[in-house]
Write an enzyme that holds these catalytic residues in place. Structure first.
Site, PDB file in Angstrom:
ATOM      1  N   HIS A  21       0.839  -1.206   0.000  1.00 30.32           N
ATOM      2  CA  HIS A  21       0.000   0.000   0.000  1.00 30.32           C
ATOM      3  C   HIS A  21       0.869   1.249   0.000  1.00 30.32           C
ATOM      4  O   HIS A  21       1.935   1.272   0.618  1.00 30.32           O
ATOM      5  CB  HIS A  21      -0.983   0.006   1.174  1.00 30.32           C
ATOM      6  CG  HIS A  21      -0.363  -0.026   2.540  1.00 30.32           C
ATOM      7  ND1 HIS A  21       0.084   1.109   3.170  1.00 30.32           N
ATOM      8  CD2 HIS A  21      -0.124  -1.052   3.392  1.00 30.32           C
ATOM      9  CE1 HIS A  21       0.557   0.783   4.357  1.00 30.32           C
ATOM     10  NE2 HIS A  21       0.462  -0.525   4.513  1.00 30.32           N
TER      11      HIS A  21
ATOM     12  N   ASP B 172      -0.266   4.304   1.029  1.00 29.77           N
ATOM     13  CA  ASP B 172      -0.653   5.293   2.039  1.00 29.77           C
ATOM     14  C   ASP B 172       0.074   5.035   3.363  1.00 29.77           C
ATOM     15  O   ASP B 172       0.617   3.949   3.596  1.00 29.77           O
ATOM     16  CB  ASP B 172      -2.174   5.304   2.262  1.00 29.77           C
ATOM     17  CG  ASP B 172      -2.740   3.971   2.721  1.00 29.77           C
ATOM     18  OD1 ASP B 172      -2.330   2.927   2.186  1.00 29.77           O
ATOM     19  OD2 ASP B 172      -3.596   3.957   3.631  1.00 29.77           O
TER      20      ASP B 172
ATOM     21  N   ASP C 242       6.388   0.795   7.087  1.00 25.96           N
ATOM     22  CA  ASP C 242       5.008   0.428   6.738  1.00 25.96           C
ATOM     23  C   ASP C 242       4.483   1.353   5.651  1.00 25.96           C
ATOM     24  O   ASP C 242       3.872   2.351   5.972  1.00 25.96           O
ATOM     25  CB  ASP C 242       4.148   0.489   8.003  1.00 25.96           C
ATOM     26  CG  ASP C 242       2.732  -0.002   7.785  1.00 25.96           C
ATOM     27  OD1 ASP C 242       2.482  -0.616   6.743  1.00 25.96           O
ATOM     28  OD2 ASP C 242       1.884   0.245   8.651  1.00 25.96           O
TER      29      ASP C 242
ATOM     30  N   GLU D 299      -5.069   1.562   2.659  1.00 26.36           N
ATOM     31  CA  GLU D 299      -4.961   0.323   3.437  1.00 26.36           C
ATOM     32  C   GLU D 299      -5.144   0.617   4.908  1.00 26.36           C
ATOM     33  O   GLU D 299      -5.784  -0.134   5.645  1.00 26.36           O
ATOM     34  CB  GLU D 299      -3.595  -0.326   3.189  1.00 26.36           C
ATOM     35  CG  GLU D 299      -3.455  -1.739   3.764  1.00 26.36           C
ATOM     36  CD  GLU D 299      -2.985  -1.777   5.219  1.00 26.36           C
ATOM     37  OE1 GLU D 299      -3.120  -2.829   5.852  1.00 26.36           O
ATOM     38  OE2 GLU D 299      -2.503  -0.748   5.742  1.00 26.36           O
ATOM     39  N   GLU D 300      -4.577   1.745   5.330  1.00 25.18           N
ATOM     40  CA  GLU D 300      -4.535   2.066   6.760  1.00 25.18           C
ATOM     41  C   GLU D 300      -5.907   2.400   7.330  1.00 25.18           C
ATOM     42  O   GLU D 300      -6.043   2.545   8.530  1.00 25.18           O
ATOM     43  CB  GLU D 300      -3.550   3.220   7.016  1.00 25.18           C
ATOM     44  CG  GLU D 300      -2.099   2.890   6.668  1.00 25.18           C
ATOM     45  CD  GLU D 300      -1.448   1.862   7.606  1.00 25.18           C
ATOM     46  OE1 GLU D 300      -2.159   1.351   8.496  1.00 25.18           O
ATOM     47  OE2 GLU D 300      -0.262   1.575   7.426  1.00 25.18           O
TER      48      GLU D 300
ATOM     49  N   GLU E 135       3.976  -6.431   3.858  1.00 23.19           N
ATOM     50  CA  GLU E 135       3.923  -5.710   5.149  1.00 23.19           C
ATOM     51  C   GLU E 135       5.143  -6.090   5.994  1.00 23.19           C
ATOM     52  O   GLU E 135       5.690  -7.181   5.835  1.00 23.19           O
ATOM     53  CB  GLU E 135       2.646  -6.095   5.910  1.00 23.19           C
ATOM     54  CG  GLU E 135       1.384  -5.463   5.374  1.00 23.19           C
ATOM     55  CD  GLU E 135       1.172  -4.036   5.850  1.00 23.19           C
ATOM     56  OE1 GLU E 135       1.789  -3.621   6.841  1.00 23.19           O
ATOM     57  OE2 GLU E 135       0.372  -3.335   5.203  1.00 23.19           O
TER      58      GLU E 135
ATOM     59  N   HIS F 178       3.911   3.137  12.350  1.00 23.25           N
ATOM     60  CA  HIS F 178       2.962   4.080  12.958  1.00 23.25           C
ATOM     61  C   HIS F 178       3.583   4.904  14.094  1.00 23.25           C
ATOM     62  O   HIS F 178       2.869   5.657  14.736  1.00 23.25           O
ATOM     63  CB  HIS F 178       1.701   3.367  13.502  1.00 23.25           C
ATOM     64  CG  HIS F 178       0.943   2.593  12.460  1.00 23.25           C
ATOM     65  ND1 HIS F 178      -0.356   2.189  12.626  1.00 23.25           N
ATOM     66  CD2 HIS F 178       1.292   2.151  11.225  1.00 23.25           C
ATOM     67  CE1 HIS F 178      -0.767   1.515  11.561  1.00 23.25           C
ATOM     68  NE2 HIS F 178       0.234   1.477  10.690  1.00 23.25           N
TER      69      HIS F 178
HETATM   70 ZN   LIG Z   1       0.885  -1.402   6.321  1.00 22.98          ZN
END
Ligand SMILES: [Zn+2]
Length: 388
Positions: A76, A78, A108, A140-141, A168, A361
């Site tokens: 992903h 984003d 990520d 995705e998030e 991931e 994150h």
């Molecule tokens: Zn991810």
């Protein structure tokens, strides 16, 4: 090509990718333009699957024979917001220090996308007998949103892979199962009154608190009854994640809303949780509430789900990933990916990518340079496999 006329390194590509602020609420078209252009320069045509509002797009490309089968590499574009986080340096400027690359999305999962792009000249040079597809998605998030329309096109307008590797961050370990988040929103409607005249009102926050307490009891029961030792923690977690209510300090609150989620194990039916909470609301809250205010209500709405994932035992994808990583053991994770969505669409999946989810994150998110190196080796072996 970089300024020296050489193919761009994964770090150079990662610096480009990190520079696009692709926080999920923003458009990702800048990064998609960049990737599409990069692939075009290497003779790879890519197809877009654009969101209904035109603000976002997925990108799908096929290297080697332009047909079905082969392996898709899924990632992903984003990233999660940086709001409220204290960063040592600009989150959208890649910073290299002590064998690490810092920046939002490095772990990520722009590190994986950078490695895949960097491997493209190598894939192109080979005479691939089996196709390698790239499947880059958005949103995705916020619940694997953007990948769904792309998956819907597989076998229609896009060649369907036989297997999918979701990149991931797993520290390049092979993950064959994960939990899936199922989320609900609860609205409690009471009746407002002057707080000195409490018996005339129905306190929405008080009843919301009862429901929250029931969720805590449900989680305690899940801990005892739904266990799978392959997961950490080994039971489905059930958490209230947001709560808001009340109007002023002298008014009995008329409204309270809260959100909760369960991280379901593959063996859990999340419908049971909703039914138990509904039953509690109907028997332990609403009769009292409606005795005072007939308009009082409790609504429970499921908002978003990503299916839990257990790899298809009959598929070759787990064996392939173990072979490419030179490992002989699979693992599980508690975070969710699009693996189950691909698998439900008939493309068995596995999760394996560079970086550690512990850094995802976070403020000062980073990926180790050694992880990118491991991923490049993995992709080179994938090239060997697809050429053979
Ligand atoms: Zn991810």
């Amino acid at each position: 090509m970089n300024a020296n006329g050489q193919n761009q390194t994964p770090a150079e590509l990662l610096a480009h990718l990190v520079a696009f602020d692709t926080t999920s609420h923003r458009s990702n078209l800048g990064i998609i333009d960049f990737i599409e252009d990069f692939l075009f320069q290497h003779g790879v045509a890519a197809r877009r699957v654009v969101s209904t509002d035109g603000e976002k797009s997925s990108l799908y490309a096929t290297l080697g024979p332009a047909d079905e089968g082969g392996v898709a590499l899924s990632g992903h574009t984003d990233v999660v917001p940086v709001d409220g986080q204290i960063w040592t340096s600009d989150p959208f400027t890649l910073r290299a220090a002590d064998g690490r690359y810092y920046g939002r999305g490095t772990a990520d999962m722009k590190g994986f996308i950078a490695a895949v792009l960097a491997a493209t000249p190598d894939f192109k040079r080979r005479k691939l007998k089996t196709p390698i597809h790239y499947a880059f998605s958005y949103d995705e998030e916020i619940g694997c949103v953007g990948v769904r329309p792309m998956i819907a096109e597989l076998g229609k307008n896009l060649p369907k892979p036989r297997m999918v590797i979701v990149g991931e961050p797993t520290s390049m370990q092979v993950i064959d199962a994960h939990k899936g988040p199922v989320r609900w929103n609860v609205e409690v409607k009471g009746r407002a009154a002057h707080s000195s005249m409490a018996p005339l009102g129905v306190n929405a926050i008080t009843y919301a608190a009862r429901l929250v307490a029931e969720l805590e009891r449900i989680e305690a029961d899940l801990k005892k009854t739904v266990r799978n030792a392959r997961f950490d923690p080994p039971y489905p977690t059930l958490q209230v994640t947001k709560l808001a209510g009340g109007t002023a300090s002298n008014i009995i609150p008329i409204n309270c809303t809260f959100g909760f989620e369960v991280r379901a194990l593959p063996e859990l039916d999340p419908g049971n949780i909703e039914r138990r909470l509904r039953h509690f609301a109907d028997t332990q809250c609403l009769p009292e509430m409606r005795a005072i205010a007939p308009e009082a209500d409790i609504t429970i709405t499921r908002t978003n789900s990503v299916p839990p994932f257990g790899a298809d035992r009959a598929s070759d994808v787990v064996a392939l990933a173990l072979k490419l990583t030179r490992q002989n053991e699979t693992h599980t994770v508690s975070f969710a990916t699009e693996a189950g969505l691909f698998q439900d669409a008939g493309a068995p999946a596995v999760i394996c990518g560079p970086g550690d989810i512990a850094q995802a994150h976070t403020a000062d998110e980073w990926i180790a340079e050694s992880e990118i190196v491991k991923c490049m080796r993995f992709l080179s072996r994938l090239g060997d496999w697809a050429e053979a």
